[in-house]
Design a protein around this motif. Structure first.
Motif, PDB file in Angstrom:
ATOM      1  N   TYR A  69      10.041-132.430 -49.442  1.00  0.00           N
ATOM      2  CA  TYR A  69       9.653-131.165 -48.832  1.00  0.00           C
ATOM      3  C   TYR A  69       9.692-130.019 -49.843  1.00  0.00           C
ATOM      4  O   TYR A  69      10.242-130.138 -50.937  1.00  0.00           O
ATOM      5  N   ASN A  71      10.246-127.095 -52.268  1.00  0.00           N
ATOM      6  CA  ASN A  71      11.395-126.656 -53.075  1.00  0.00           C
ATOM      7  C   ASN A  71      12.441-127.739 -53.305  1.00  0.00           C
ATOM      8  O   ASN A  71      13.471-127.477 -53.929  1.00  0.00           O
ATOM      9  N   GLN A  72      12.197-128.955 -52.806  1.00  0.00           N
ATOM     10  CA  GLN A  72      13.099-130.062 -53.103  1.00  0.00           C
ATOM     11  C   GLN A  72      12.947-130.450 -54.574  1.00  0.00           C
ATOM     12  O   GLN A  72      11.851-130.447 -55.124  1.00  0.00           O
ATOM     13  N   TYR A 169      20.133-119.507 -45.551  1.00  0.00           N
ATOM     14  CA  TYR A 169      19.078-120.464 -45.858  1.00  0.00           C
ATOM     15  C   TYR A 169      19.472-121.829 -45.312  1.00  0.00           C
ATOM     16  O   TYR A 169      20.634-122.076 -44.990  1.00  0.00           O
ATOM     17  N   SER A 171      18.528-125.431 -46.757  1.00  0.00           N
ATOM     18  CA  SER A 171      17.804-126.196 -47.772  1.00  0.00           C
ATOM     19  C   SER A 171      18.801-126.947 -48.640  1.00  0.00           C
ATOM     20  O   SER A 171      19.961-126.543 -48.774  1.00  0.00           O
ATOM     21  N   HIS A 172      18.321-128.032 -49.248  1.00  0.00           N
ATOM     22  CA  HIS A 172      19.166-128.755 -50.196  1.00  0.00           C
ATOM     23  C   HIS A 172      19.372-127.960 -51.482  1.00  0.00           C
ATOM     24  O   HIS A 172      20.310-128.228 -52.227  1.00  0.00           O
ATOM     25  N   ASN A 173      18.512-126.991 -51.735  1.00  0.00           N
ATOM     26  CA  ASN A 173      18.595-126.214 -52.971  1.00  0.00           C
ATOM     27  C   ASN A 173      19.140-124.819 -52.703  1.00  0.00           C
ATOM     28  O   ASN A 173      18.498-124.007 -52.028  1.00  0.00           O
ATOM     29  N   SER A 179      20.342-127.522 -56.935  1.00  0.00           N
ATOM     30  CA  SER A 179      20.299-128.760 -56.160  1.00  0.00           C
ATOM     31  C   SER A 179      21.710-129.304 -55.935  1.00  0.00           C
ATOM     32  O   SER A 179      22.662-128.894 -56.616  1.00  0.00           O
TER      33      SER A 179
END
Length: 250
Positions: A69, A71-72, A169, A171-173, A179
């Motif tokens: 996905y 920005n991953q 946020y 997200s993973h990042n 990351s």
């Protein structure tokens, strides 16, 4: 006479990250080959599409083996024409279109981040223990060894959960830590393999069920390559609670 199309892909990952990929592609126009190239490539790529399919070969007619996905960050192992060979968090190796990948260079020469005063540093809450019990029950059904809490991974997972709430946020990042891999490295956590699950929900059980109903998250939970875990849980005005599961294999 019918034209024959033969495509063979061999990807071998060794402990020293040696990769060999060979693909032969006979086309109708000519018997051109798509060479495997790993020179002048970034170690990581950032996804620019909202969702990007990862396939078993360098064309859209190849079988889908995963999805990433926007920005991953994914590890880049090589290039096949306009496609990149990538290694995903769940240890899947596949090929993704270069149209939707950009080189990613993590920040360097930054001191290891320090948690805010009062941030828990590895203690196990009742909710975290309950979530681990649910995870290990699923692993037992799949024939995988139970996971154990790791103090340092617990600390990082809790900081990540708090960061997601503070920075608003999901997200993973992280905008601060990067990351999950960069974050583990910043906190000097050693690992051989790693993965991360995120959930926003009002209870441990609801979060666990939602993760188990997602193919990628379920894969992390049942991954036999992981043996240690950290679980971070923080109250969230948007989701009720944020749950961060950080898995490592060591």
């Amino acid at each position: 006479m019918k034209m024959k199309r033969v495509v063979s892909v061999l990807v071998i990952l060794t402990l020293v990250c040696t990769v060999l990929v060979s693909i032969t592609h006979s086309s109708v126009a000519a018997g051109a080959k798509t060479p495997f190239d790993r020179t002048n490539l970034p170690a990581q790529m950032r996804v620019t599409a909202s969702a990007l399919n990862v396939r078993s070969g360098p064309a859209t007619y190849f079988k889908k083996v995963g999805i990433v996905y926007k920005n991953q960050i994914v590890s880049c192992l090589g290039r096949l024409g306009n496609w990149y060979v990538v290694h995903l968090n769940n240890d899947t190796v596949g090929v993704a279109s270069g149209k939707y990948l950009k080189p990613y260079y993590p920040p360097t020469n930054q001191p290891a981040p320090t948690p805010k005063p009062g941030t828990p540093t590895g203690e196990v809450s009742e909710e975290a223990q309950r979530m681990l019990n649910l995870i290990n029950a699923e692993r037992a059904k799949a024939g995988a060894q139970p996971l154990k809490f790791d103090k340092e991974v617990m600390r990082v997972a809790q900081i990540k959960a708090q960061d997601m709430v503070d920075q608003n946020y999901f997200s993973h990042n992280s905008p601060i830590y990067g990351s999950p891999f960069n974050m583990l490295n910043s906190f000097k956590v050693s690992y051989r393999t790693a993965g991360e699950n995120l959930a926003g929900n009002r209870s441990v059980e609801a979060a666990h069920n939602s993760l188990m109903n997602s193919q990628g998250h379920r894969r992390n939970i049942l991954n036999k390559g992981f043996n240690l875990i950290g679980i971070g849980i923080v109250n969230s005005p948007k989701y009720g609670k944020i749950y961060v599961q950080m898995f490592i294999g060591r």
